[in-house]
Design a protein around this motif. Structure first.
Motif, short mmCIF file in Angstrom:
data_model
loop_
_atom_site.label_atom_id
_atom_site.label_comp_id
_atom_site.label_asym_id
_atom_site.label_seq_id
_atom_site.Cartn_x
_atom_site.Cartn_y
_atom_site.Cartn_z
N ILE A 149 0.56 -1.25 -0.18
CA ILE A 149 0.03 0.00 -0.16
C ILE A 149 0.85 1.37 0.09
O ILE A 149 0.32 2.45 -0.47
CB ILE A 149 -1.13 -0.10 1.20
CG1 ILE A 149 -2.03 0.96 0.85
CG2 ILE A 149 -0.32 0.04 2.60
CD1 ILE A 149 -2.91 0.93 -0.11
N LYS A 150 1.96 1.14 0.43
CA LYS A 150 2.93 2.43 0.56
C LYS A 150 3.93 2.48 -0.80
O LYS A 150 4.76 3.42 -0.93
CB LYS A 150 4.00 2.47 1.71
CG LYS A 150 2.80 2.89 2.98
CD LYS A 150 3.88 2.77 3.98
CE LYS A 150 3.06 3.35 5.18
NZ LYS A 150 3.76 3.42 6.73
N LYS A 151 3.67 1.61 -1.80
CA LYS A 151 4.43 1.77 -2.83
C LYS A 151 4.20 2.88 -3.58
O LYS A 151 5.18 3.42 -4.53
CB LYS A 151 4.53 0.34 -3.73
CG LYS A 151 4.84 -0.70 -2.99
CD LYS A 151 4.88 -1.92 -3.96
CE LYS A 151 5.56 -3.20 -3.39
NZ LYS A 151 5.48 -4.49 -4.44
N LYS A 152 3.00 3.28 -3.87
CA LYS A 152 2.71 4.72 -4.43
C LYS A 152 1.72 5.66 -3.47
O LYS A 152 1.34 5.05 -2.40
CB LYS A 152 1.98 4.48 -5.69
CG LYS A 152 2.95 3.86 -6.69
CD LYS A 152 2.05 3.51 -7.87
CE LYS A 152 2.78 3.01 -8.97
NZ LYS A 152 1.96 2.52 -10.14
N LYS A 153 1.46 6.80 -3.85
CA LYS A 153 0.69 7.47 -2.99
C LYS A 153 -0.62 7.36 -3.63
O LYS A 153 -1.35 8.29 -4.22
CB LYS A 153 1.05 8.98 -2.96
CG LYS A 153 2.43 9.49 -2.44
CD LYS A 153 2.49 10.87 -2.56
CE LYS A 153 3.68 11.09 -1.67
NZ LYS A 153 4.12 12.58 -1.64
N TYR A 154 -1.34 6.13 -3.39
CA TYR A 154 -2.48 5.82 -3.78
C TYR A 154 -3.65 6.61 -3.47
O TYR A 154 -3.81 7.17 -2.23
CB TYR A 154 -2.92 4.38 -3.53
CG TYR A 154 -1.92 3.22 -4.08
CD1 TYR A 154 -2.07 3.04 -5.59
CD2 TYR A 154 -1.12 2.51 -3.20
CE1 TYR A 154 -1.14 1.97 -6.09
CE2 TYR A 154 -0.11 1.60 -3.99
CZ TYR A 154 -0.59 1.52 -5.29
OH TYR A 154 0.46 0.62 -6.02
N LYS A 155 -4.47 7.03 -4.32
CA LYS A 155 -5.63 8.05 -4.10
C LYS A 155 -6.97 7.14 -3.72
O LYS A 155 -7.87 7.82 -3.37
CB LYS A 155 -5.96 8.99 -5.30
CG LYS A 155 -4.51 9.71 -5.78
CD LYS A 155 -4.35 10.70 -4.48
CE LYS A 155 -3.27 11.50 -4.93
NZ LYS A 155 -2.93 12.45 -3.80
N LEU A 156 -7.02 5.93 -3.84
CA LEU A 156 -8.20 5.23 -3.66
C LEU A 156 -7.81 3.67 -3.46
O LEU A 156 -7.04 3.28 -4.30
CB LEU A 156 -9.29 5.34 -4.97
CG LEU A 156 -10.38 4.53 -4.97
CD1 LEU A 156 -11.49 5.19 -3.60
CD2 LEU A 156 -11.32 4.43 -5.98
N ALA A 157 -8.47 2.97 -2.70
CA ALA A 157 -8.24 1.45 -2.57
C ALA A 157 -9.62 0.90 -2.57
O ALA A 157 -10.68 1.01 -2.21
CB ALA A 157 -7.68 1.08 -1.06
N LEU A 158 -9.62 -0.49 -3.43
CA LEU A 158 -10.75 -1.12 -3.69
C LEU A 158 -10.47 -2.61 -3.71
O LEU A 158 -9.61 -3.01 -4.08
CB LEU A 158 -11.03 -0.78 -5.20
CG LEU A 158 -11.32 0.41 -5.67
CD1 LEU A 158 -11.42 0.60 -7.28
CD2 LEU A 158 -12.67 1.06 -4.98
N ILE A 159 -11.03 -2.90 -2.55
CA ILE A 159 -10.64 -4.49 -1.90
C ILE A 159 -11.90 -5.35 -2.26
O ILE A 159 -12.95 -5.28 -1.46
CB ILE A 159 -10.40 -4.27 -0.46
CG1 ILE A 159 -9.34 -3.24 -0.34
CG2 ILE A 159 -9.80 -5.73 -0.02
CD1 ILE A 159 -8.08 -3.26 -0.90
N SER A 160 -11.84 -6.36 -2.83
CA SER A 160 -12.78 -7.36 -3.04
C SER A 160 -12.51 -8.45 -1.94
O SER A 160 -11.52 -9.31 -2.62
CB SER A 160 -12.92 -7.84 -4.46
OG SER A 160 -13.65 -8.69 -4.78
N TRP A 161 -13.08 -8.93 -1.21
CA TRP A 161 -12.81 -9.69 -0.13
C TRP A 161 -13.33 -11.36 -0.60
O TRP A 161 -14.40 -11.29 -1.38
CB TRP A 161 -13.09 -9.63 1.21
CG TRP A 161 -12.76 -8.61 1.70
CD1 TRP A 161 -13.24 -7.27 1.76
CD2 TRP A 161 -11.30 -8.29 2.52
NE1 TRP A 161 -12.22 -6.44 2.46
CE2 TRP A 161 -11.31 -6.90 2.77
CE3 TRP A 161 -10.37 -9.47 2.68
CZ2 TRP A 161 -9.92 -6.64 3.52
CZ3 TRP A 161 -9.14 -8.92 3.43
CH2 TRP A 161 -8.98 -7.80 3.77
#
Length: 216
Positions: free
Chosen positions: A65-77
């Motif tokens: 998650i810290k590899k880029k400055k992500y602007k949004l996270a979308l998680i499909s469990w």
């Protein structure tokens, strides 16, 4: 060349993780996560991995998650009965919890335990993303019958997850939706096809708008 490098460096990204439903697969892509990203004018990095479960998904968030400055996270469990583990060669593998568990305690409830573990993974992911101030939305790829539990500890975590207003249709799943609208992929009849991903993605985007989940 310089202009190309500049434009790529200026592109902002979303973070996607999940199981095969969110892999960049030629048969059923673009996935819901990819469509949501593109709707928000974001590039995307997907760390989804086919056949894997929720422990892997949480770890993919922790390690990437810290590899880029992500602007949004979308998680499909994924399915709660998938047991992820690593080998002594540092490879990810997966099995069913039924094969992995040898607990003989008569008070042990396998269904409650596997649900409890996945719920903890989800809460942990929520806390990580909130601590990094990354807007996010989550959903289930597979049906886990989460509404059937009577376990107090599970119910407490479900209430906590729902209270964030960031989990779309907690009692349903992408698979259920695809099956209901008769849009499972002809390839294997187990994955949503492109139209199912599009319709599911549209519903998630409406949910995000309603809940004020916006790219910052």
């Amino acid at each position: 060349m310089d202009n190309q490098i500049w434009s790529e460096s200026m592109l902002e990204y979303s973070f996607i993780s999940g199981d095969s439903f969110e892999e960049d697969n030629l048969i059923w892509s673009p996935s819901a996560g990819q469509l949501i990203s593109e709707h928000n004018n974001l590039g995307w990095d997907t760390y989804a991995k086919g056949g894997h479960g929720n422990f892997y998904i949480l770890n993919s968030i922790i390690t990437n998650i810290k590899k880029k400055k992500y602007k949004l996270a979308l998680i499909s469990w994924s399915g709660i009965h998938r047991k992820d583990y690593i080998t002594n060669f540092s490879n990810w593998q997966v099995d069913s919890y039924l094969n992995a568990s040898n607990i003989t305690d008569t008070h042990y409830s396998p269904d409650d335990q596997v649900l409890f573990e996945s719920l903890n993974y989800i809460v942990s992911a929520q806390l990580i993303l909130e601590s990094l101030h990354i807007p996010y939305c989550m959903w289930w790829s597979l049906n886990n019958d989460v509404g059937k539990t009577k376990n107090k500890k599970c119910l407490e975590l479900i209430e906590l997850i729902k209270s964030k207003n960031t989990f779309f249709k907690f009692e349903s799943s992408s698979y259920d939706h695809a099956k209901d609208i008769n849009h499972l992929s002809n390839y294997d009849n187990m994955h949503p096809d492109q139209e199912a991903h599009r319709k599911w993605g549209d519903q998630i985007m409406q949910f995000m708008d309603t809940q004020g989940i916006q790219v910052l």
